[in-house]
Motif scaffolding. Structure first.
Motif, PDB file in Angstrom:
ATOM      1  N   HIS A 579       0.674  -1.244  -0.001  1.00 27.15           N
ATOM      2  CA  HIS A 579       0.136  -0.125   0.121  1.00 27.15           C
ATOM      3  C   HIS A 579       0.927   1.207  -0.084  1.00 27.15           C
ATOM      4  O   HIS A 579       0.509   2.216  -0.881  1.00 27.15           O
ATOM      5  N   ASN A 580       1.703   1.213   0.810  1.00 22.57           N
ATOM      6  CA  ASN A 580       2.684   2.520   0.853  1.00 22.57           C
ATOM      7  C   ASN A 580       3.447   2.705  -0.259  1.00 22.57           C
ATOM      8  O   ASN A 580       3.670   3.942  -0.899  1.00 22.57           O
ATOM      9  N   ASP A 581       3.893   1.703  -0.881  1.00 24.58           N
ATOM     10  CA  ASP A 581       4.613   1.614  -2.173  1.00 24.58           C
ATOM     11  C   ASP A 581       3.670   2.414  -3.256  1.00 24.58           C
ATOM     12  O   ASP A 581       4.161   3.253  -4.071  1.00 24.58           O
ATOM     13  N   VAL A 582       2.446   1.753  -3.180  1.00 27.71           N
ATOM     14  CA  VAL A 582       1.577   2.479  -4.211  1.00 27.71           C
ATOM     15  C   VAL A 582       1.175   3.806  -4.137  1.00 27.71           C
ATOM     16  O   VAL A 582       1.240   4.677  -5.013  1.00 27.71           O
ATOM     17  N   HIS A 607      -0.091  -5.272   2.923  1.00 25.95           N
ATOM     18  CA  HIS A 607      -0.145  -4.269   3.974  1.00 25.95           C
ATOM     19  C   HIS A 607      -1.407  -3.263   3.940  1.00 25.95           C
ATOM     20  O   HIS A 607      -1.074  -2.084   4.208  1.00 25.95           O
ATOM     21  N   PHE A 608      -2.422  -3.713   3.943  1.00 20.99           N
ATOM     22  CA  PHE A 608      -3.649  -2.875   3.735  1.00 20.99           C
ATOM     23  C   PHE A 608      -3.872  -2.537   5.127  1.00 20.99           C
ATOM     24  O   PHE A 608      -4.181  -3.230   6.014  1.00 20.99           O
ATOM     25  N   GLU A 613      -9.097   5.625   3.275  1.00 16.29           N
ATOM     26  CA  GLU A 613      -8.385   5.885   2.189  1.00 16.29           C
ATOM     27  C   GLU A 613      -7.625   4.794   1.425  1.00 16.29           C
ATOM     28  O   GLU A 613      -7.494   4.830   0.166  1.00 16.29           O
ATOM     29  N   ALA A 614      -7.417   3.624   2.155  1.00 16.66           N
ATOM     30  CA  ALA A 614      -6.767   2.566   1.531  1.00 16.66           C
ATOM     31  C   ALA A 614      -8.020   1.676   0.674  1.00 16.66           C
ATOM     32  O   ALA A 614      -7.528   1.139  -0.559  1.00 16.66           O
ATOM     33  N   VAL A 615      -9.162   1.879   0.975  1.00 13.63           N
ATOM     34  CA  VAL A 615     -10.404   1.411   0.101  1.00 13.63           C
ATOM     35  C   VAL A 615     -10.335   2.106  -1.120  1.00 13.63           C
ATOM     36  O   VAL A 615     -10.578   1.529  -2.058  1.00 13.63           O
ATOM     37  N   ASN A 616     -10.227   3.482  -1.116  1.00 10.06           N
ATOM     38  CA  ASN A 616     -10.260   4.381  -1.986  1.00 10.06           C
ATOM     39  C   ASN A 616      -9.065   3.900  -3.014  1.00 10.06           C
ATOM     40  O   ASN A 616      -9.290   3.716  -4.464  1.00 10.06           O
ATOM     41  N   VAL A 617      -7.840   3.499  -2.797  1.00  9.70           N
ATOM     42  CA  VAL A 617      -6.818   2.858  -3.446  1.00  9.70           C
ATOM     43  C   VAL A 617      -7.223   1.862  -4.096  1.00  9.70           C
ATOM     44  O   VAL A 617      -6.936   1.587  -5.172  1.00  9.70           O
ATOM     45  N   VAL A 618      -7.574   0.904  -3.239  1.00 10.02           N
ATOM     46  CA  VAL A 618      -8.398  -0.553  -4.081  1.00 10.02           C
ATOM     47  C   VAL A 618      -9.099  -0.176  -5.106  1.00 10.02           C
ATOM     48  O   VAL A 618      -8.937  -0.741  -6.232  1.00 10.02           O
ATOM     49  N   ARG A 619     -10.174   0.473  -4.713  1.00  8.29           N
ATOM     50  CA  ARG A 619     -11.211   1.076  -5.908  1.00  8.29           C
ATOM     51  C   ARG A 619     -10.423   1.664  -7.162  1.00  8.29           C
ATOM     52  O   ARG A 619     -10.831   1.232  -8.404  1.00  8.29           O
TER      53      ARG A 619
END
Length: 700
Positions: A579-582, A607-608, A613-619
């Protein structure tokens, strides 16, 4: 099998066969008693109830029943109609009638084709019947799956036969009964109708007919024979040297022989051509990065044993990504072709030119080539050329990075590449067209380039194939039969002992070796999965990408090259990114994710964190899977807040149709909790520690 693996089977297997139980015409208390009775017997039960027609209508919208208990003594529901409606939605469901006087309801049981009728309070009989019907349900589902698979296999087989490059025919009693288009074409006929009923012996050259007669007799008796090299004759009378393979088969229920014929000359031509094409980039016709790296390793080894200087030029079209956005895909393809033509016209025949990335080109200069002079000529030729789409000029920016094997000394071929990359990055940052890594002191230095001994070991491992893959199963908690494995890398030290990633990864990152390690892992993982798939094992790999891999513009091309090389499919792979790298490289990750989806690879976000905000990244990335941050595993059993957060985010991700994984499973107590939450997959040492070789166990 390890004791850990046995324990996980004992825990997971019952959970995978959940009985979807529907109770009609009973009070909620009675329905709960039936459900609890079945649970106490060891079954996993999901209960639904309906006491009135309205309740049943509501259930019908999402009904998926395995076993239906019907209280025939109730009068609120028309059970004949209800059973018919349920069968339309759940055709495999078993119906068990409950009555105070079962004998009086036998006619109704026969009329509704119920599987059984029992006394309402005979719980022992209930357990026996439901268990029997659940086993029957499993058998029915397997039979349906096998029937569907057989149908699909037959359709695929017929399609493959029709489209196969190999010439395939079916022979019955020495006569042709079917021939595919390749067979018809090979022997010079205009249609398959001309072959139907033609004796197979008529296609054998006269000089070889005596040789073929014993084979023909064997085919009549056994429908198979040894592979045979023989001369045939085409419809035009030309002789043709072929190899024949025979196998027993059937057509319309009749035993026959399948014959596959391969022209020996064409097979050799095709194999040679395929081997040759594996070294080239399909878009430009230049050599690809794999071939360039192989030759660089060889030339570097030769140069290291002499006083010869080896030089490398990296040409980067720095604004190429903007071309596709500001102009068109066709414009970007035109740019590639024009740059390729100029490279071929300007470089020497002795220099090796390759497409190194999406918009990078590499030139390996032989000792007689002055790299700086060649780069200057190239810059001039590119600057003078008019790149255009129609009448619209396309402005391009070119930067060159040059490195030499002797100044400063490169310890490995990887070093030479790394120096050239640093040089073009310096050229890009300074606005200078050409930068040599060793010229005028313009060397890019890092505050910390890593432990020199470890970096040397990494270079040796890259040069001498001294990395090693290990695999850890990713297990479904809900009966998914797919075999998934996470892929990890180890580095062998001087004593051939494996070093864990924490012993070398930090130094690899600081010394900018991580992208090359990613490439090694990807290529060898694809080779491994392709090998297992060729043996009939339907497994998939999850491969971790570093931040350097995300930033590597040419990684997608490398993956495509590897898939072609090993005849693998992107659908067999999932690429896992932290996640952090993304977040740190979001734009690059978006481009990479888009490309990976085009070749059917899946995206896993690892590493979710428990953050919206992490859900938004997934989407945003359209991720297929998510690995929750490993820190949650250790405290999950005791921390109610963590359990609730896991439940909330797991539900959110499922609404996005994203599968979830919890890693670092170390104890059995975590499994029931994760199953109740609805987590899809688990991974950890409790299930199995990472292993060198994937071993297939019938029980597992």
């Amino acid at each position: 099998m390890s004791s850990n693996a046995e324990r996980i089977i004992q825990i997971v297997t019952p959970l995978s066969d959940i009985v979807e139980l529907l109770v009609l015409g009973c009070s909620i208390d009675d329905a709960n008693i039936y459900s609890q009775t079945l649970r106490n017997s060891g079954m996993a039960v999901h209960l639904s109830t309906a006491y009135t027609p309205d309740e049943l209508d509501t259930l019908m919208q999402s009904l998926d029943a395995d076993v239906v208990l019907v209280n025939t003594d109730a009068e609120e529901i028309d059970f004949t109609t209800a059973i018919r409606q349920i069968r339309e939605i759940s055709p495999l469901a078993s119906f068990i009638l409950l009555s105070d006087n079962p004998e009086e309801e036998l006619f109704f049981a026969a009329e509704t084709r119920a599987q059984d009728i029992i006394e309402r309070n005979d719980h022992a009989h209930l357990i026996y019947v439901v268990n029997r019907e659940q086993q029957n349900m499993i058998t029915k589902k397997k039979l349906l799956a096998v029937t569907q698979e057989l149908k699909e296999t037959k359709q695929r087989y017929e399609t493959l036969t029709e489209t196969a490059r190999d010439a395939i025919a079916y022979i019955h009693q020495g006569m042709h009964v079917y021939a595919n288009p390749a067979y018809v074409s090979l022997f010079g006929f205009s249609s398959a109708d001309e072959l139907e009923g033609l004796p197979f012996m008529d296609l054998i050259a006269s000089d070889d007919r005596l040789k073929f007669k014993p084979v023909l007799h064997k085919l009549d008796e056994e429908h198979t024979a040894e592979q045979l090299d023989i001369s045939c004759v085409t419809n035009e009378g030309k002789n043709l040297s072929v190899t024949m393979d025979f196998a027993p088969s059937t057509i319309d229920g009749e035993d026959c022989t399948q014959v596959i014929i391969r022209s020996q000359t064409s097979d050799m031509d095709i194999e040679n051509r395929l081997a040759e094409l594996a070294n080239y980039d399909t878009d430009t016709g230049l050599y690809n990065r794999k071939y360039f790296n192989e030759n660089l390793e060889k030339h570097f080894a030769e140069a290291s044993g002499s006083d010869q200087r080896l030089s490398m030029i990296l040409l980067n079209v720095s604004n190429f990504p903007d071309i596709k956005t500001d102009f068109s895909l066709e414009a970007s393809e035109t740019v590639l072709k024009d740059v390729t033509r100029i490279l071929n016209e300007t470089t020497y025949d002795t220099d090796l030119v390759a497409r190194f990335g999406e918009h990078e080109f590499a030139i390996l200069c032989t000792p007689g080539t002055d790299a700086e002079s060649l780069a200057s000529r190239l810059e001039h030729a590119l600057r003078e050329h008019n790149f255009a789409e129609g009448e619209t000029d396309i402005p391009l920016k070119f930067v060159f990075g040059i490195s030499h094997s002797d100044a400063p000394p490169a310890k490995s071929a990887t070093d030479l590449i790394s120096h050239a990359v640093k040089a073009w990055k310096q050229a890009l940052a300074s606005g200078t067209g050409i930068v040599s890594f060793d010229k005028d002191g313009q060397q890019i230095t890092d505050q910390n380039t890593g432990n020199e001994n470890v970096v040397q070991q990494i270079d040796q491992a890259l040069a001498n194939d001294r990395f090693h893959l290990v695999f850890q199963p990713v297990v479904s908690l809900h009966g998914n039969s797919r075999e998934d494995y996470a892929v990890f890398v180890r580095m062998l030290d001087d004593q051939d002992q494996p070093l864990l990633p924490e012993q070398f990864i930090d130094d690899a990152i600081r010394s900018e070796r991580m992208a090359e390690i990613d490439r090694w892992v990807i290529r060898n993982a694809i080779r491994e999965v392709a090998s297992h798939r060729a043996d009939g094992h339907k497994l998939n790999f999850m491969i971790t990408l570093s931040a350097a891999g995300i930033e590597d513009d040419s990684l997608l091309l490398w993956i495509c090259d590897c898939l072609r090389e090993f005849k693998a499919k992107g659908a067999w792979l999932a690429f896992a990114v932290a996640h952090n790298d993304v977040i740190a490289h979001l734009e690059k990750m978006e481009q990479l994710a888009e490309g990976l989806r085009k070749i059917n690879c899946r995206i896993t976000l690892t590493h979710f964190p428990f953050e919206q905000e992490a859900v938004n990244v997934v989407r945003h990335l359209n991720s297929d899977m998510v690995c929750f941050t490993p820190e949650i595993s250790g405290r999950l059993s005791q921390d109610k807040e963590q359990q609730q957060l896991l439940q909330d985010y797991n539900d959110q991700l499922h609404k996005e149709k994203v599968k979830t994984i919890v890693t670092h499973i170390e104890e059995a107590a975590q499994l029931t909790l994760l199953w109740n939450v609805g987590v899809d997959f688990i991974q950890g040492n409790f299930i199995q520690t990472p292993v060198d070789t994937i071993i297939y166990d019938a029980e597992l």
